[in-house]
Write a protein that holds these residues in place. Structure first.
Motif: not given
Length: 176
Positions: A16-17, A19-21, A23-24, A27
């Protein structure tokens, strides 16, 4: 058996971490691209505006008689001694529609019918507006006392709402 659940749980959290990184990162790269494209287009439009501003400032310099030869919305001709040598040059700025893509135009500058130079391309709007001494719009070359120029260019591939760069200025040549 409990440690297997701990390992699976920690791997899920790590995933999950990650994936968040990711995605960030995507972006931020998109935002950086948009800002860079916007800055590049503003610079391109700015160069064309600076060339026009410099020449228009000298409209009528060392000229006896009317400074403007042509005062059309997409074609402007005026006399000015650009190099201060006593010889007056005929400066022309004009728009030519670009066939590919058909929604854009090119902006050209020529001096005495020579020295043809493209100073802008992919412009979506080019306007020359002329005003008399009272600030009223005019097309009469003898009455032109100030000129407003509007240059607009689309920023290709930008995903934000700021997809245009516009440069607008009004100049009051001292010699008119």
């Amino acid at each position: 058996m409990g440690f297997i659940f701990d390992i699976v749980g920690s791997m899920a959290i790590r995933g999950a971490i990650v994936l968040v990184v990711l995605n960030l990162t995507i972006t931020l790269n998109t935002a950086l691209y948009d800002k860079s494209a916007q800055a590049n287009v503003k610079a391109i439009v700015g160069v064309a505006a600076e060339v026009m501003h410099k020449d228009l400032r000298l409209a009528g310099y060392n000229r006896v008689g009317a400074a403007f030869e042509t005062s059309e919305p997409d074609n402007m001709e005026f006399y000015a001694d650009l190099d201060d040598n006593g010889t007056v040059e005929l400066v022309r700025f004009y728009e030519v529609e670009d066939p590919d893509p058909a929604t854009t135009s090119k902006l050209y500058r020529s001096v005495n019918g020579e020295s043809l130079m493209q100073i802008g391309k992919n412009l979506t709007d080019i306007k020359f507006l002329y005003y008399d001494a009272n600030g009223v719009g005019t097309t009469e070359e003898n009455n032109v006392k100030s000129v407003k120029v509007v240059l607009e260019m689309l920023v290709e591939g930008v995903t934000t709402s700021q997809s245009k760069a516009t440069r607008e200025f009004r100049i009051f040549p001292m010699n008119l």
